[in-house]
Design a protein around this motif. Structure first.
Motif, short mmCIF file in Angstrom:
data_model
loop_
_atom_site.label_atom_id
_atom_site.label_comp_id
_atom_site.label_asym_id
_atom_site.label_seq_id
_atom_site.Cartn_x
_atom_site.Cartn_y
_atom_site.Cartn_z
N GLN A 1 19.17 13.13 -24.42
CA GLN A 1 18.53 14.37 -24.84
C GLN A 1 17.23 14.66 -24.09
N LEU A 2 16.75 13.69 -23.32
CA LEU A 2 15.44 13.83 -22.68
C LEU A 2 15.54 14.59 -21.36
N GLN A 3 14.48 15.30 -21.07
CA GLN A 3 14.39 15.96 -19.78
C GLN A 3 13.94 14.98 -18.69
N LYS A 4 13.16 13.99 -19.07
CA LYS A 4 12.73 12.95 -18.14
C LYS A 4 13.74 11.82 -18.10
N GLN B 1 10.95 10.36 -32.29
CA GLN B 1 10.08 11.52 -32.34
C GLN B 1 8.72 11.22 -31.72
N GLN B 2 8.10 10.11 -32.17
CA GLN B 2 6.77 9.77 -31.65
C GLN B 2 6.83 9.39 -30.17
N LEU B 3 7.87 8.67 -29.80
CA LEU B 3 8.01 8.26 -28.41
C LEU B 3 8.24 9.47 -27.51
N GLY B 4 9.07 10.39 -27.98
CA GLY B 4 9.33 11.59 -27.21
C GLY B 4 8.08 12.42 -27.00
N GLU B 5 7.27 12.56 -28.04
CA GLU B 5 6.02 13.32 -27.92
C GLU B 5 5.06 12.66 -26.93
N THR B 6 4.98 11.33 -26.98
CA THR B 6 4.09 10.61 -26.08
C THR B 6 4.50 10.81 -24.62
N LEU B 7 5.80 10.67 -24.35
CA LEU B 7 6.27 10.81 -22.98
C LEU B 7 6.12 12.24 -22.47
N ALA B 8 6.33 13.22 -23.35
CA ALA B 8 6.21 14.61 -22.94
C ALA B 8 4.77 14.98 -22.61
N GLN B 9 3.83 14.47 -23.41
CA GLN B 9 2.42 14.83 -23.24
C GLN B 9 1.70 13.97 -22.21
N GLN B 10 2.10 12.69 -22.09
CA GLN B 10 1.33 11.77 -21.27
C GLN B 10 2.18 11.05 -20.22
N ILE C 1 0.82 -1.22 0.00
CA ILE C 1 0.00 0.00 0.00
C ILE C 1 0.86 1.26 0.00
N PRO C 2 1.79 1.44 0.93
CA PRO C 2 2.63 2.65 0.88
C PRO C 2 3.49 2.73 -0.38
N GLN C 3 3.86 1.57 -0.91
CA GLN C 3 4.64 1.56 -2.16
C GLN C 3 3.82 2.14 -3.31
N LEU C 4 2.54 1.84 -3.33
CA LEU C 4 1.68 2.36 -4.39
C LEU C 4 1.54 3.88 -4.28
N TYR C 5 1.41 4.40 -3.07
CA TYR C 5 1.31 5.85 -2.92
C TYR C 5 2.60 6.54 -3.36
N LEU C 6 3.74 5.90 -3.12
CA LEU C 6 5.01 6.45 -3.60
C LEU C 6 5.09 6.42 -5.12
N GLU C 7 4.49 5.39 -5.72
CA GLU C 7 4.50 5.26 -7.17
C GLU C 7 3.81 6.45 -7.85
N LEU C 8 2.84 7.02 -7.18
CA LEU C 8 2.09 8.14 -7.77
C LEU C 8 2.99 9.31 -8.13
N ASP C 9 4.06 9.49 -7.39
CA ASP C 9 4.95 10.64 -7.61
C ASP C 9 6.24 10.24 -8.32
N ARG C 10 6.25 9.04 -8.87
CA ARG C 10 7.46 8.59 -9.58
C ARG C 10 7.66 9.42 -10.85
N GLU C 11 8.88 9.92 -11.03
CA GLU C 11 9.20 10.74 -12.20
C GLU C 11 9.85 9.92 -13.31
N GLU C 12 10.48 8.83 -12.98
CA GLU C 12 11.14 7.99 -13.98
C GLU C 12 10.09 7.20 -14.77
N ILE C 13 10.24 7.20 -16.09
CA ILE C 13 9.34 6.45 -16.97
C ILE C 13 9.97 5.11 -17.30
#
Length: 487
Positions: free
Chosen positions: A142-145, A270-279, A104-116
């Protein structure tokens, strides 16, 4: 446990004198529920064990589409925690509790995960390792994420379905899936992609090694892929084949060498970068949502198993009470009245186990509807015919008309109990469905349970046990006769 025949509803259904007869004749078998007979083992083995192994599937398709918001995911986590708390309340020493609670606490931490997390999957020799290396060298910096690329084990390996299941499990744990193929899709590849899409996993189909085909062949494969798929499709060459380069010098000499072309991954990145940036955030939330639903399903399976263990003796108890009622009163109208009364009390008791509270009046209504469903589905007539056929092997007992009705009543009560257990297992934990009983779903469950419990071997054992209970002196005589014949 208090003897159920002392309750008012059963007294009203069977009559006071019949209740006293039941109490005298069946006291030991009703009260001492711990002493399981051969029938108990058959009951567990053929029907209820299937219910314990039943997997909760109703939550697996909740993710209809992206985006998923944080509030929805938090609600899913809270529901999973609610089921875990119910398990703790009903089995405080359950072996799975500690591990379930830790998630349960692991799932709440997952909500704020920045790494994709990206999974790269596909069959053997489609270029998974090479593509990951190229992406790490040419794209990730080259990615910000922060992006984590995970290569799964090869799908469709010769080791069989278990290895495929393990590889798919690896892929499903990620936020996004790159599914690689090096040609047109095979049926197995297509079915695997459909499975991932049905479970709402975001994926992109990557046609890798396109440089190994002629231009017209490449176009034909791409067209076929686009016609079959409902996902993004990109063509790449993570490691193009070396090409021969020839140079003519001024002195007339010719130099030749093999040159490695640069990777062709521009469309993919290009397509992957757009997907990660938007979603990107929604992808993380969707993954967390899936994990929350899986945790809830796991906890509910454990809870259902605990409740099934408590339901076993209840169903067995009432099925033999129903057998005694029908056997002692072989009048169809009275049998229906008595069985309905017994089934109503069984509904109340099973409902209490599954925290579905029913009044006696509600239970009577449900019992009546179940009886009507059994008649409409032909289960009453079919059960009586099958049991009557099996009873023909007992020359003495078949003459007693009440034997068929008694064993049939026990069998139908058992079907009703098993169907109720499976129906309750499909309900949301901590949600009282007493006022919204779905009789259409119950009818479907009845048919399913009947099909699971009509094996000849089981019915023979069931009838034998019924004869032993209803006519113990006849059963003993048959046993003695069999022993003499064997001697």
């Amino acid at each position: 446990m208090v003897v159920k025949l002392q309750r008012p509803i059963l007294v009203g259904g069977l009559g006071l004198s019949f209740s006293l007869w039941i109490l005298q004749s069946w006291h030991d078998s009703i009260v001492q529920l711990g002493e399981y007979s051969v029938l108990s083992l058959l009951l567990v083995g053929s029907g209820l064990l299937l219910l314990k192994q039943n997997r909760t599937k109703q939550d697996s398709h909740v993710l209809d589409s992206l985006p998923v918001d944080r509030e929805t995911v938090e609600s899913a986590i809270a529901k999973a925690e609610t089921v875990i708390n119910h398990l703790a309340g009903e089995a405080e020493n359950h072996h799975a509790l500690a591990a379930l609670r830790e998630k349960i606490p692991q799932l709440y931490l997952e909500l704020d995960r920045e790494e994709i997390h990206l999974a790269v999957t596909g069959g053997k020799s489609v270029g998974k390792t090479t593509l990951i290396q190229v992406l790490k060298s040419h794209w990730c910096p080259q990615l910000q994420k922060t992006v984590c690329l995970q290569e799964t084990a090869p799908l469709f390996a010769e080791t069989g379905e278990k290895s495929d299941a393990a590889a798919l499990t690896q892929a499903k744990a990620n936020d996004f899936v790159l599914f690689l193929t090096n040609g047109d899709l095979t049926d197995t590849e297509f079915q695997t992609i459909q499975q991932l899409q049905a479970e709402k996993h975001r994926l992109m189909l990557v046609f890798n090694k396109q440089d190994q085909y002629l231009a017209d062949e490449r176009a034909s494969i791409l067209l076929s892929l686009k016609q079959r798929m409902q996902s993004h499709i990109v063509a790449t060459s993570a490691s193009p084949l070396p090409v021969k380069v020839r140079k003519h010098n001024d002195d007339g000499s010719v130099q030749e060498w093999m040159e490695q072309p640069a990777p062709e991954i521009q469309q993919l990145t290009q397509q992957l970068g757009e997907t990660l940036a938007q979603q990107g955030q929604q992808l993380v939330w969707a993954t967390t949502m899936r994990k929350a639903l899986l945790l809830k399903a796991e906890a509910k399976n454990h809870l259902n198993a605990v409740r099934c263990d408590r339901a076993y003796p209840v169903i067995e108890q009432y099925q033999w009470i129903a057998a005694a009622a029908a056997f002692a009163n072989p009048v169809p109208a009275l049998d229906i009245l008595a069985t309905a009364a017994i089934n109503a009390q069984m509904i109340v008791d099973l409902g209490n186990i599954y925290q579905q509270k029913f009044s006696l009046e509600q239970a009577k209504t449900i019992a009546g509807e179940m009886g009507s469903l059994m008649l409409k589905l032909g289960l009453v007539e079919l059960s009586s015919k099958v049991i009557g056929t099996v009873l023909k092997s007992h020359a003495i007992t078949y003459v007693a008309g009440g034997a068929v009705q008694g064993v049939s009543a026990a069998y139908l009560t058992r079907l009703a109990g098993l169907s109720l257990v499976e129906y309750f297992q499909q309900q949301e934990v901590a949600v009282n469905s007493a006022t919204g009983f779905n009789f259409d779903k119950l009818g479907q469950t009845l048919q399913k349970v009947f099909q699971q419990n009509q094996q000849v071997v089981f019915l023979q054992g069931f009838v034998k046990q019924g004869v032993k209970r209803l006519l113990p002196e006849v059963a003993e005589g048959e046993l003695v006769g069999a022993e003499k014949a064997a001697g």
